[in-house]
Scaffold this active site. Structure first.
Site, PDB file in Angstrom:
ATOM      1  N   ASP A  54     -51.621 -50.375  80.691  1.00 39.73           N
ATOM      2  CA  ASP A  54     -50.725 -49.878  79.636  1.00 39.73           C
ATOM      3  C   ASP A  54     -50.048 -48.599  80.090  1.00 39.73           C
ATOM      4  O   ASP A  54     -50.701 -47.684  80.592  1.00 39.73           O
ATOM      5  CB  ASP A  54     -51.530 -49.600  78.356  1.00 39.73           C
ATOM      6  CG  ASP A  54     -52.049 -50.898  77.754  1.00 39.73           C
ATOM      7  OD1 ASP A  54     -51.264 -51.853  77.659  1.00 39.73           O
ATOM      8  OD2 ASP A  54     -53.242 -50.956  77.411  1.00 39.73           O
ATOM      9  N   TYR A 114     -28.067 -41.580  80.403  1.00 43.10           N
ATOM     10  CA  TYR A 114     -28.823 -42.412  81.353  1.00 43.10           C
ATOM     11  C   TYR A 114     -28.505 -41.973  82.789  1.00 43.10           C
ATOM     12  O   TYR A 114     -29.416 -41.790  83.609  1.00 43.10           O
ATOM     13  CB  TYR A 114     -28.431 -43.870  81.108  1.00 43.10           C
ATOM     14  CG  TYR A 114     -28.907 -44.873  82.136  1.00 43.10           C
ATOM     15  CD1 TYR A 114     -30.222 -45.324  82.143  1.00 43.10           C
ATOM     16  CD2 TYR A 114     -28.026 -45.401  83.086  1.00 43.10           C
ATOM     17  CE1 TYR A 114     -30.650 -46.272  83.073  1.00 43.10           C
ATOM     18  CE2 TYR A 114     -28.446 -46.340  84.012  1.00 43.10           C
ATOM     19  CZ  TYR A 114     -29.763 -46.775  84.010  1.00 43.10           C
ATOM     20  OH  TYR A 114     -30.180 -47.703  84.929  1.00 43.10           O
ATOM     21  N   LYS A 160     -31.152 -40.511  85.536  1.00 45.07           N
ATOM     22  CA  LYS A 160     -31.346 -41.216  86.807  1.00 45.07           C
ATOM     23  C   LYS A 160     -30.992 -40.310  87.996  1.00 45.07           C
ATOM     24  O   LYS A 160     -31.604 -40.404  89.058  1.00 45.07           O
ATOM     25  CB  LYS A 160     -30.495 -42.487  86.838  1.00 45.07           C
ATOM     26  CG  LYS A 160     -31.076 -43.618  86.011  1.00 45.07           C
ATOM     27  CD  LYS A 160     -32.325 -44.179  86.676  1.00 45.07           C
ATOM     28  CE  LYS A 160     -32.687 -45.545  86.163  1.00 45.07           C
ATOM     29  NZ  LYS A 160     -33.921 -46.069  86.795  1.00 45.07           N
TER      30      LYS A 160
HETATM   31  N1  LIG Z   1     -29.746 -53.883  85.317  1.00 41.79           N
HETATM   32  C1  LIG Z   1     -28.950 -53.042  85.928  1.00 41.79           C
HETATM   33  O1  LIG Z   1     -27.701 -53.176  85.918  1.00 41.79           O
HETATM   34  C2  LIG Z   1     -29.504 -51.883  86.712  1.00 41.79           C
HETATM   35  C3  LIG Z   1     -28.645 -51.214  87.597  1.00 41.79           C
HETATM   36  C4  LIG Z   1     -29.120 -50.144  88.324  1.00 41.79           C
HETATM   37  C5  LIG Z   1     -30.438 -49.749  88.183  1.00 41.79           C
HETATM   38  N2  LIG Z   1     -31.255 -50.397  87.294  1.00 41.79           N
HETATM   39  C6  LIG Z   1     -32.622 -49.919  87.174  1.00 41.79           C
HETATM   40  O2  LIG Z   1     -33.502 -50.929  87.663  1.00 41.79           O
HETATM   41  C7  LIG Z   1     -34.751 -50.841  86.975  1.00 41.79           C
HETATM   42  C8  LIG Z   1     -35.122 -52.190  86.415  1.00 41.79           C
HETATM   43  O3  LIG Z   1     -34.130 -52.590  85.452  1.00 41.79           O
HETATM   44  P1  LIG Z   1     -33.977 -54.095  84.909  1.00 41.79           P
HETATM   45  O4  LIG Z   1     -32.554 -54.443  84.965  1.00 41.79           O
HETATM   46  O5  LIG Z   1     -34.991 -54.948  85.581  1.00 41.79           O
HETATM   47  O6  LIG Z   1     -34.313 -53.896  83.374  1.00 41.79           O
HETATM   48  P2  LIG Z   1     -35.529 -54.376  82.458  1.00 41.79           P
HETATM   49  O7  LIG Z   1     -35.886 -55.789  82.753  1.00 41.79           O
HETATM   50  O8  LIG Z   1     -35.149 -53.998  81.077  1.00 41.79           O
HETATM   51  O9  LIG Z   1     -36.727 -53.443  82.964  1.00 41.79           O
HETATM   52  C9  LIG Z   1     -36.924 -52.137  82.490  1.00 41.79           C
HETATM   53  C10 LIG Z   1     -38.413 -51.859  82.480  1.00 41.79           C
HETATM   54  O10 LIG Z   1     -38.658 -50.556  81.927  1.00 41.79           O
HETATM   55  C11 LIG Z   1     -39.697 -50.665  80.959  1.00 41.79           C
HETATM   56  N3  LIG Z   1     -39.659 -49.642  79.928  1.00 41.79           N
HETATM   57  C12 LIG Z   1     -38.780 -49.504  78.893  1.00 41.79           C
HETATM   58  N4  LIG Z   1     -39.164 -48.496  78.090  1.00 41.79           N
HETATM   59  C13 LIG Z   1     -40.304 -47.986  78.623  1.00 41.79           C
HETATM   60  C14 LIG Z   1     -41.199 -46.942  78.246  1.00 41.79           C
HETATM   61  N5  LIG Z   1     -41.032 -46.214  77.127  1.00 41.79           N
HETATM   62  N6  LIG Z   1     -42.277 -46.681  79.029  1.00 41.79           N
HETATM   63  C15 LIG Z   1     -42.502 -47.409  80.151  1.00 41.79           C
HETATM   64  N7  LIG Z   1     -41.712 -48.440  80.544  1.00 41.79           N
HETATM   65  C16 LIG Z   1     -40.627 -48.713  79.793  1.00 41.79           C
HETATM   66  C17 LIG Z   1     -39.467 -52.043  80.340  1.00 41.79           C
HETATM   67  O11 LIG Z   1     -40.623 -52.439  79.600  1.00 41.79           O
HETATM   68  P3  LIG Z   1     -40.485 -53.433  78.266  1.00 41.79           P
HETATM   69  O12 LIG Z   1     -41.189 -54.671  78.644  1.00 41.79           O
HETATM   70  O13 LIG Z   1     -41.108 -52.714  77.151  1.00 41.79           O
HETATM   71  O14 LIG Z   1     -39.029 -53.617  78.004  1.00 41.79           O
HETATM   72  C18 LIG Z   1     -39.186 -52.859  81.597  1.00 41.79           C
HETATM   73  O15 LIG Z   1     -40.388 -53.221  82.235  1.00 41.79           O
HETATM   74  C19 LIG Z   1     -34.582 -49.748  85.925  1.00 41.79           C
HETATM   75  O16 LIG Z   1     -35.066 -48.539  86.440  1.00 41.79           O
HETATM   76  C20 LIG Z   1     -33.086 -49.651  85.749  1.00 41.79           C
HETATM   77  O17 LIG Z   1     -32.688 -48.384  85.289  1.00 41.79           O
HETATM   78  C21 LIG Z   1     -30.833 -51.464  86.572  1.00 41.79           C
END
Ligand SMILES: NC(=O)c1ccc[n+]([C@@H]2O[C@H](COP(=O)([O-])OP(=O)(O)OC[C@H]3O[C@@H](n4cnc5c(N)ncnc54)[C@H](OP(=O)(O)O)[C@@H]3O)[C@@H](O)[C@H]2O)c1
Length: 251
Positions: A65, A157, A161
């Site tokens: 967790d 955001y 980041k």
């Molecule tokens: N998608 C994009 O376009 C993109 C681009 C550049 C960078 N990124 C980065 O890549 C990473 C993964 O993103 P993704 O696209 O795979 O998104 P995602 O599937 O939404 O993953 C985000 C993760 O962060 C967790 N999270 C949210 N709130 C939290 C909290 N309060 N405490 C701990 N964990 C928490 C989520 O858990 P839950 O299961 O609760 O949601 C999920 O496991 C992130 O760091 C994101 O900023 C994404």
């Protein structure tokens, strides 16, 4: 510790339900007896991910967790990381939030900063200390191009980041010569549930493409990875564009 042929035996994914994070885990060369630990706030999401990984042949999956906003939760995750000698630790926690709401509501703005930056710093410090002690391992930190130059649509955001990105690069410098590599990953728009409500930006990509780039970076010991690679040059230009022109760009 990697096995005799270099396959990974222990992985910790912080952001245990992250689409990108799980794609990275799937893209790693792993041993049959690999242990994968998933850390995050949503147990049902992580249980589903754990079941899928087990069906794909992952030997052992454990759930930890972790809510980045809960002071002290970082200690459990560091303890989980210290349970054995992790080969790869991936920090894929992220929260886009809603910029218009963050402009009206200080608590909403603080939540974006807490999840993307403040809540991850103690975790990074603890994990890095453990990796330094064991003398090997890779720390993968999910940054973003959004941290390069603030956009009206997501600057809270982006600012959080940018803080994470700078911290990870500082950590990389402090770990030089320790046997530990830090890979900072800067994707552009990735089509996942995080961005499902948005119109794809130019050069948009997929979790699998990010995973391929990260696997290559880990194998080569690279420090910074742009996905797709062309964004490195695009951002070099955008960083120097006059503000009036930059603001008119789509996305
Ligand atoms: N998608 C994009 O376009 C993109 C681009 C550049 C960078 N990124 C980065 O890549 C990473 C993964 O993103 P993704 O696209 O795979 O998104 P995602 O599937 O939404 O993953 C985000 C993760 O962060 C967790 N999270 C949210 N709130 C939290 C909290 N309060 N405490 C701990 N964990 C928490 C989520 O858990 P839950 O299961 O609760 O949601 C999920 O496991 C992130 O760091 C994101 O900023 C994404």
């Amino acid at each position: 510790m990697r096995d005799a042929v270099g396959r990974i035996q222990s992985v910790l994914l912080v952001g245990g339900s992250s689409e990108i994070g799980l794609a990275i885990v799937r893209g790693l060369p792993r041993a049959d007896a690999v242990v994968v630990r998933l850390a995050g706030p949503d147990r049902p999401d992580m249980e589903r991910a754990a079941d899928a990984l087990r069906q794909e042949g992952v030997g052992r999956v454990e759930i930890v967790d972790f809510d980045a906003c809960a002071v002290g939760d970082q200690t459990h995750v560091v303890a989980a990381a210290c349970a054995d000698e992790p080969d790869v630790v991936i920090i894929a926690t992220g929260y886009l939030g809603d910029q218009p709401t963050a402009e009206r509501d200080p608590a909403a703005a603080a939540r974006i900063v807490d999840i993307n930056f403040r809540g991850l710093v103690p975790l990074l410090v603890g994990v890095a200390q453990h990796l330094r002690g064991q003398g090997h391992g890779t720390l993968v930190v999910m940054s973003t191009v959004a941290g390069e130059r603030p956009r009206v649509a997501n600057y809270t955001y982006g600012a959080a980041k940018a803080g994470l990105d700078a911290f990870a690069r500082g950590l990389a410098a402090s770990l030089a010569g320790s046997g530990v590599n830090v890979v900072v990953v800067r994707p552009g728009f990735v089509r996942t549930r995080m961005t499902a409500h948005l119109k794809p930006a130019p050069f948009s990509t997929t979790p699998d493409k990010v995973a391929d780039a990260v696997a290559t970076a880990i194998a080569r010991g690279s420090r910074i990875v742009w996905v797709p690679g062309i964004l490195r040059w695009v951002m070099m230009v955008l960083r120097h564009l006059p503000e009036t022109l930059f603001r008119r760009l789509p996305g």
